[in-house]
Design an enzyme around this catalytic site. Structure first.
Site, PDB file in Angstrom:
ATOM      1  N   ARG A 161       4.733  22.276  -0.501  1.00  9.48           N
ATOM      2  CA  ARG A 161       6.183  22.162  -0.325  1.00  9.48           C
ATOM      3  C   ARG A 161       6.545  20.845   0.351  1.00  9.48           C
ATOM      4  O   ARG A 161       5.873  20.415   1.312  1.00  9.48           O
ATOM      5  CB  ARG A 161       6.715  23.341   0.500  1.00  9.48           C
ATOM      6  CG  ARG A 161       6.511  24.656  -0.209  1.00  9.48           C
ATOM      7  CD  ARG A 161       7.476  25.744   0.203  1.00  9.48           C
ATOM      8  NE  ARG A 161       7.058  27.001  -0.412  1.00  9.48           N
ATOM      9  CZ  ARG A 161       7.306  27.350  -1.677  1.00  9.48           C
ATOM     10  NH1 ARG A 161       8.008  26.528  -2.459  1.00  9.48           N
ATOM     11  NH2 ARG A 161       6.863  28.496  -2.168  1.00  9.48           N
ATOM     12  N   ASP A 162       7.616  20.209  -0.161  1.00 11.59           N
ATOM     13  CA  ASP A 162       8.127  18.985   0.465  1.00 11.59           C
ATOM     14  C   ASP A 162       8.638  19.338   1.862  1.00 11.59           C
ATOM     15  O   ASP A 162       9.291  20.364   2.074  1.00 11.59           O
ATOM     16  CB  ASP A 162       9.248  18.388  -0.389  1.00 11.59           C
ATOM     17  CG  ASP A 162       9.562  16.953  -0.004  1.00 11.59           C
ATOM     18  OD1 ASP A 162       9.277  16.035  -0.804  1.00 11.59           O
ATOM     19  OD2 ASP A 162      10.109  16.734   1.111  1.00 11.59           O
ATOM     20  N   ILE A 163       8.342  18.466   2.833  1.00 17.88           N
ATOM     21  CA  ILE A 163       8.703  18.721   4.235  1.00 17.88           C
ATOM     22  C   ILE A 163      10.218  18.622   4.451  1.00 17.88           C
ATOM     23  O   ILE A 163      10.744  19.173   5.420  1.00 17.88           O
ATOM     24  CB  ILE A 163       7.938  17.727   5.138  1.00 17.88           C
ATOM     25  CG1 ILE A 163       7.793  18.261   6.552  1.00 17.88           C
ATOM     26  CG2 ILE A 163       8.573  16.347   5.138  1.00 17.88           C
ATOM     27  CD1 ILE A 163       6.794  17.480   7.402  1.00 17.88           C
ATOM     28  N   HIS A 194       7.721  15.314  -8.108  1.00 20.43           N
ATOM     29  CA  HIS A 194       8.672  16.191  -7.419  1.00 20.43           C
ATOM     30  C   HIS A 194       9.063  17.293  -8.396  1.00 20.43           C
ATOM     31  O   HIS A 194       9.637  17.004  -9.454  1.00 20.43           O
ATOM     32  CB  HIS A 194       9.939  15.437  -7.028  1.00 20.43           C
ATOM     33  CG  HIS A 194       9.768  14.392  -5.977  1.00 20.43           C
ATOM     34  ND1 HIS A 194      10.034  14.628  -4.651  1.00 20.43           N
ATOM     35  CD2 HIS A 194       9.369  13.097  -6.055  1.00 20.43           C
ATOM     36  CE1 HIS A 194       9.814  13.514  -3.949  1.00 20.43           C
ATOM     37  NE2 HIS A 194       9.419  12.575  -4.771  1.00 20.43           N
ATOM     38  N   ASN A 216       9.131   9.258  -8.687  1.00 21.08           N
ATOM     39  CA  ASN A 216       9.687   8.014  -8.171  1.00 21.08           C
ATOM     40  C   ASN A 216       8.579   6.977  -8.164  1.00 21.08           C
ATOM     41  O   ASN A 216       7.471   7.256  -7.683  1.00 21.08           O
ATOM     42  CB  ASN A 216      10.239   8.214  -6.761  1.00 21.08           C
ATOM     43  CG  ASN A 216      11.420   9.153  -6.733  1.00 21.08           C
ATOM     44  OD1 ASN A 216      12.190   9.219  -7.689  1.00 21.08           O
ATOM     45  ND2 ASN A 216      11.566   9.898  -5.657  1.00 21.08           N
ATOM     46  N   GLU A 261       8.396   6.244  -1.622  1.00 18.58           N
ATOM     47  CA  GLU A 261       8.113   6.018  -0.196  1.00 18.58           C
ATOM     48  C   GLU A 261       6.648   6.290   0.153  1.00 18.58           C
ATOM     49  O   GLU A 261       6.104   5.667   1.062  1.00 18.58           O
ATOM     50  CB  GLU A 261       9.023   6.899   0.665  1.00 18.58           C
ATOM     51  CG  GLU A 261      10.486   6.457   0.591  1.00 18.58           C
ATOM     52  CD  GLU A 261      11.432   7.353   1.365  1.00 18.58           C
ATOM     53  OE1 GLU A 261      10.988   8.415   1.849  1.00 18.58           O
ATOM     54  OE2 GLU A 261      12.619   6.993   1.450  1.00 18.58           O
ATOM     55  N   VAL A 262       6.041   7.239  -0.536  1.00 18.94           N
ATOM     56  CA  VAL A 262       4.628   7.552  -0.300  1.00 18.94           C
ATOM     57  C   VAL A 262       3.848   7.087  -1.528  1.00 18.94           C
ATOM     58  O   VAL A 262       4.085   7.575  -2.645  1.00 18.94           O
ATOM     59  CB  VAL A 262       4.414   9.063  -0.055  1.00 18.94           C
ATOM     60  CG1 VAL A 262       2.930   9.364   0.114  1.00 18.94           C
ATOM     61  CG2 VAL A 262       5.202   9.534   1.164  1.00 18.94           C
ATOM     62  N   HIS A 303       2.943  11.393  -6.803  1.00 19.07           N
ATOM     63  CA  HIS A 303       3.362  12.785  -6.647  1.00 19.07           C
ATOM     64  C   HIS A 303       4.501  13.075  -7.600  1.00 19.07           C
ATOM     65  O   HIS A 303       5.431  12.285  -7.733  1.00 19.07           O
ATOM     66  CB  HIS A 303       3.788  13.096  -5.203  1.00 19.07           C
ATOM     67  CG  HIS A 303       4.739  12.095  -4.628  1.00 19.07           C
ATOM     68  ND1 HIS A 303       4.335  10.869  -4.165  1.00 19.07           N
ATOM     69  CD2 HIS A 303       6.079  12.147  -4.443  1.00 19.07           C
ATOM     70  CE1 HIS A 303       5.371  10.198  -3.719  1.00 19.07           C
ATOM     71  NE2 HIS A 303       6.463  10.939  -3.883  1.00 19.07           N
TER      72      HIS A 303
HETATM   73  P1  AMP Z   1       8.984   9.579  -2.611  1.00 17.20           P
HETATM   74  O1  AMP Z   1      10.234   8.976  -2.024  1.00 17.20           O
HETATM   75  O2  AMP Z   1       9.110   9.900  -4.076  1.00 17.20           O
HETATM   76  O3  AMP Z   1       7.755   8.749  -2.294  1.00 17.20           O
HETATM   77  O4  AMP Z   1       8.822  11.003  -1.922  1.00 17.20           O
HETATM   78  C1  AMP Z   1       8.067  11.230  -0.773  1.00 17.20           C
HETATM   79  C2  AMP Z   1       8.322  12.665  -0.386  1.00 17.20           C
HETATM   80  O5  AMP Z   1       7.324  13.083   0.514  1.00 17.20           O
HETATM   81  C3  AMP Z   1       9.685  12.900   0.283  1.00 17.20           C
HETATM   82  O6  AMP Z   1      10.431  13.849  -0.466  1.00 17.20           O
HETATM   83  C4  AMP Z   1       9.289  13.435   1.673  1.00 17.20           C
HETATM   84  O7  AMP Z   1      10.181  14.426   2.156  1.00 17.20           O
HETATM   85  C5  AMP Z   1       7.906  13.999   1.411  1.00 17.20           C
HETATM   86  N1  AMP Z   1       7.026  14.088   2.565  1.00 17.20           N
HETATM   87  C6  AMP Z   1       6.808  13.127   3.501  1.00 17.20           C
HETATM   88  N2  AMP Z   1       5.898  13.557   4.410  1.00 17.20           N
HETATM   89  C7  AMP Z   1       5.525  14.802   4.019  1.00 17.20           C
HETATM   90  C8  AMP Z   1       4.611  15.785   4.544  1.00 17.20           C
HETATM   91  N3  AMP Z   1       3.885  15.551   5.653  1.00 17.20           N
HETATM   92  N4  AMP Z   1       4.501  16.969   3.893  1.00 17.20           N
HETATM   93  C9  AMP Z   1       5.225  17.213   2.790  1.00 17.20           C
HETATM   94  N5  AMP Z   1       6.082  16.330   2.237  1.00 17.20           N
HETATM   95  C10 AMP Z   1       6.245  15.152   2.848  1.00 17.20           C
END
Ligand code: AMP
Ligand code: ZN
Length: 119
Positions: free
Chosen positions: A30-32, A103, A88, A96-97, A101
Site C-alpha cells: 500500500r502507498d504510504i 500505481h 510516473n 519521485e522514487v 513502480h
Molecule cells: P512517484 O511519484 O510515482 O515516484 O511515486 C512515489 C510514491 O511512493 C508516492 O505515491 C509515495 O506516497 C510513495 N511512497 C513513498 N514512500 C513510501 C513508503 N515508505 N511506503 C509506501 N509508499 C511510499
C-alpha cells in the site's frame, strides 16, 4: 542499488510496508500517502529505475509486474468498476522514487486522466 533505494529497502525488509501480494519476482504494497481508496504500488524485486529501463532490460519481469498488478486489482475488488495503472517516469512524469513502480488506483471514479489539458 540496495541501501540507497527506498523500495529496495522495502524488498529487503529493512523498511516496513503493508504488503498485499508477493511473488518470487514482485511485491505489491500500500502507498504510504494514498490518493484513492485503493492505492497499491507494484514493483519488481530487482532494481530498475523506471518502466522504460525495465521493459527494455527484462520484458518478462515487466510482464510479471503487470500480472501482479492485475492480481492485486482482483484482490482489491477493482475488476468490476475499473481502475487506473500508472507509471510516473522521469522529471516530466513526476517520478519521485527511482525504483520502477506501478500505481494501482481505484475504489472511486478517478476523474480525468490529467488535472489539466496540456495539449
Ligand atoms: P512517484 O511519484 O510515482 O515516484 O511515486 C512515489 C510514491 O511512493 C508516492 O505515491 C509515495 O506516497 C510513495 N511512497 C513513498 N514512500 C513510501 C513508503 N515508505 N511506503 C509506501 N509508499 C511510499
Ligand atoms: Zn531499488
Amino acid at each position: 542499488m540496495g541501501s540507497d533505494c527506498l523500495f529496495c529497502r522495502i524488498v529487503a525488509g529493512e523498511i516496513p510496508a503493508t504488503v498485499v501480494r508477493e511473488t518470487d519476482t514482485t511485491l505489491a504494497f500500500r502507498d504510504i500517502d494514498p490518493k484513492a481508496p485503493v492505492h497499491v504500488l507494484v514493483i519488481p524485486k530487482e532494481h530498475y529505475a523506471d518502466v522504460a529501463t525495465l521493459a527494455q532490460g527484462d520484458p518478462a519481469l515487466a510482464a510479471d509486474v503487470l500480472a501482479t498488478s492485475a492480481a492485486a486489482a482482483e484482490d482489491e475488488g477493482l475488476l468490476g468498476d475499473g481502475f487506473r495503472l500508472m507509471f510516473n517516469t522521469g522529471v516530466y512524469g513526476g517520478q519521485e522514487v527511482f525504483h520502477v513502480h506501478a500505481h494501482l488506483l481505484g475504489g472511486a471514479p478517478l476523474g480525468p486522466m490529467l488535472a489539466r489539458n496540456l495539449a
